[in-house]
Every structure is written in C-alpha cells, then in structure tokens.
Enzyme design. Structure first.
Site, PDB file in Angstrom:
ATOM      1  N   ALA A  92      24.718  28.259 -28.298  1.00 44.70           N
ATOM      2  CA  ALA A  92      25.957  28.384 -28.632  1.00 44.70           C
ATOM      3  C   ALA A  92      26.320  29.598 -30.035  1.00 44.70           C
ATOM      4  O   ALA A  92      25.276  29.533 -30.682  1.00 44.70           O
ATOM      5  CB  ALA A  92      26.633  27.331 -29.255  1.00 44.70           C
ATOM      6  N   GLY A  93      27.657  30.046 -30.241  1.00 47.94           N
ATOM      7  CA  GLY A  93      27.576  30.437 -31.099  1.00 47.94           C
ATOM      8  C   GLY A  93      27.567  32.360 -30.498  1.00 47.94           C
ATOM      9  O   GLY A  93      28.227  33.516 -31.721  1.00 47.94           O
ATOM     10  N   LYS A 136      20.575  18.878 -19.770  1.00 51.92           N
ATOM     11  CA  LYS A 136      20.934  20.141 -21.108  1.00 51.92           C
ATOM     12  C   LYS A 136      21.566  18.531 -21.636  1.00 51.92           C
ATOM     13  O   LYS A 136      22.288  18.462 -21.445  1.00 51.92           O
ATOM     14  CB  LYS A 136      21.370  21.027 -20.988  1.00 51.92           C
ATOM     15  CG  LYS A 136      22.215  21.900 -22.544  1.00 51.92           C
ATOM     16  CD  LYS A 136      23.563  22.884 -22.492  1.00 51.92           C
ATOM     17  CE  LYS A 136      23.707  23.276 -23.519  1.00 51.92           C
ATOM     18  NZ  LYS A 136      25.300  23.207 -23.390  1.00 51.92           N
ATOM     19  N   ASN A 167      27.968  30.775 -22.556  1.00 54.49           N
ATOM     20  CA  ASN A 167      29.235  30.706 -21.882  1.00 54.49           C
ATOM     21  C   ASN A 167      30.284  31.179 -22.325  1.00 54.49           C
ATOM     22  O   ASN A 167      31.215  32.108 -21.641  1.00 54.49           O
ATOM     23  CB  ASN A 167      29.152  29.168 -21.878  1.00 54.49           C
ATOM     24  CG  ASN A 167      30.293  28.660 -20.709  1.00 54.49           C
ATOM     25  OD1 ASN A 167      30.669  27.756 -20.518  1.00 54.49           O
ATOM     26  ND2 ASN A 167      31.541  29.319 -20.812  1.00 54.49           N
ATOM     27  N   THR A 168      31.302  30.719 -23.807  1.00 52.88           N
ATOM     28  CA  THR A 168      32.230  31.851 -23.571  1.00 52.88           C
ATOM     29  C   THR A 168      32.360  32.982 -24.345  1.00 52.88           C
ATOM     30  O   THR A 168      33.277  33.397 -23.870  1.00 52.88           O
ATOM     31  CB  THR A 168      32.934  30.447 -25.098  1.00 52.88           C
ATOM     32  OG1 THR A 168      32.450  29.052 -24.994  1.00 52.88           O
ATOM     33  CG2 THR A 168      34.089  30.843 -25.321  1.00 52.88           C
ATOM     34  N   GLY A 216      32.061  28.256 -29.107  1.00 53.31           N
ATOM     35  CA  GLY A 216      32.819  28.857 -29.336  1.00 53.31           C
ATOM     36  C   GLY A 216      33.716  29.317 -29.782  1.00 53.31           C
ATOM     37  O   GLY A 216      34.863  29.585 -29.626  1.00 53.31           O
TER      38      GLY A 216
END
Length: 256
Positions: free
Chosen positions: A186-187, A99, A208-209, A160
């Site tokens: 992301a997001g 990635k 992730n976040t 994030g």
C-alpha cells in the site's frame, strides 16, 4: 535479481507482487500482470468471482499454472468476515496462502490491528500461511509474528494514496527486527516509490492502485518491474554513506 524469496515454505521468484483490482477489464489486468514480470497475483475473495466457471472469470485471464494466486480478505471489517473469506479461498482450492486484511476504518482503510492479531492467530493454527497487512508499527509486527504470521506486510502509506513510503525509519526497524520476510503493501504510487522501498531492504513490494490507476497501466507495470529490480540490486550493493561535505571523485594525492 539475485536470491529467492521463501515464505512459509513457498518459493517466490519475483519481488514485485501485483493486485488485480481497479483495472478497466480482465484483458488489461492480464497485460499489466505480464508486463510486471511477477509470479504472484493477489485476488480479493470477497470482490472477485473466482469460483463460478459459467461466467467470464479472472482465472480465464490469469493462469494459475504460471502465477501463484494469493487470495486476500480485502473489504473485510470484522474478524468473522476475514476468517470466512480466507476459508472460502482455501475451500475453493486456491491456496493455503492468505493475505489477511481486517480493516478498522472506512475512510482511511487503516487496519484494525487488534482484530488482525486475533485473525492471524486463528488462521495460523488452522494451517494457513498468513501474510497480514498491518500498520508500520514494529511492536505490532512482532506480535503478528509471535501469533504465527509467515511474514508481515506493513503499509508504506494509506491504501491507494500513492504517497510513497511515508515513514522509512519504521520500515527499516521492522526489517531489522523481524526474522520473517517483510513485504511493503500500500502507498506505492510510482516507480521511484518502489525503488525506495526495496532500497530499505524489504523483501518484496505489493502494488495494485499504483499500476492499475496509471494512465497506461501496462507501461507502469513494466516500470515497477525495473524499479523493484534496481532497488533490490542497490540494497545488495550497499550505498555510499551520506556526508555533509564533498569528497573528490578523483583523489589528487600523489599526482604532483
């Protein structure tokens, strides 16, 4: 969930991919990953000790026989750094998958798309299966594919941020134009964001976040699992068209 996802000849079972940063400890990481139902776990080569077996190690908690380990170049702000850590991950025997991130700005963490394009071309020629993290720009997405990317990973919103899919129309255009898989990265902040992403027709979502930063990461991981499954099924089912006026659920013609 119907169908299998194949990228660069590698088959994936789950359409929810999970990151391993920001958890309070490795045990919480393990529990969240299990609850997510994923078979793909991404690991930052730069930030996580994945090669030194003498100390506590993420790989003691994430079984590489059970999960596909996807190394990433998070935290790299130059082409040279991204190339170095991609090669390190492969030399450590982790994977030919990478990635690829080349970050252009420390505050926004938006990609340096020029550097990303250059690194993609170099790594693809070296035999890597390159999965580049990029802006939600259809033109750049196509250039990355032309450079050898095995898929494209457009952001839904800044890393994030938890803002959800800010520009669904660009994501839809990318999905329509690309002849390789599209993974939103992301997001995503909550389950409904993941469902929206999948309803747009993307092939997978990487989170992730949105999981690690939740009050209960394990429960959020389970929620994301169901959200991705629901979004994919809804996309495959095909939603009804949106109309300005009402349509009766029970037609009255022929009832009198």
């Amino acid at each position: 969930m119907s169908g299998k996802l194949v990228i660069g000849g590698v088959e994936f079972t789950s359409r929810l991919w999970v990151g391993t940063g920001k958890y309070k400890d490795f045990e919480e990481t393990r529990l969240a990953v299990e609850a997510s139902g994923t078979d793909v776990v991404t690991v930052a080569v730069r930030r996580v000790n994945i090669t030194d077996r003498k100390s506590e190690n993420l790989m003691d908690f994430i079984d590489p026989k059970k999960y596909k380990i996807l190394p990433n170049t998070a935290g790299c702000y130059s082409v040279e750094d991204a190339l170095r850590y991609a090669r390190l991950g492969r030399e450590a025997g982790i994977s030919d998958l990478i990635k690829l991130e080349v970050i252009g700005d420390e505050r926004t963490l938006f990609p340096d798309v020029c550097g990303l394009l250059k690194a993609t071309e170099i790594l693809a020629k070296e035999g890597f299966i390159v999965l580049p993290y990029t802006n939600d720009d259809p033109v750049m997405a196509q250039r990355l594919v032309d450079a050898g990317a095995a898929c494209v990973m457009p952001l839904g919103a800044p890393i994030g941020s938890g803002l959800g899919i800010r520009n669904p129309y660009n994501i839809m255009i990318i999905r329509e134009l690309m002849d390789v898989p599209v993974v939103v990265d992301a997001g995503v902040g909550t389950a409904s964001d993941a469902t929206v992403a999948m309803e747009l027709g993307v092939d997978a979502v990487l989170i992730n976040t949105g999981i690690a930063g939740a009050k209960d990461p394990v429960k959020m991981a389970a929620a994301m699992r169901h959200a991705v499954e629901a979004g994919r099924l809804a996309f495959e089912a095909g939603r009804i068209p949106k109309k300005l006026y009402a349509t009766a659920s029970s037609p009255i013609e022929g009832m009198l």
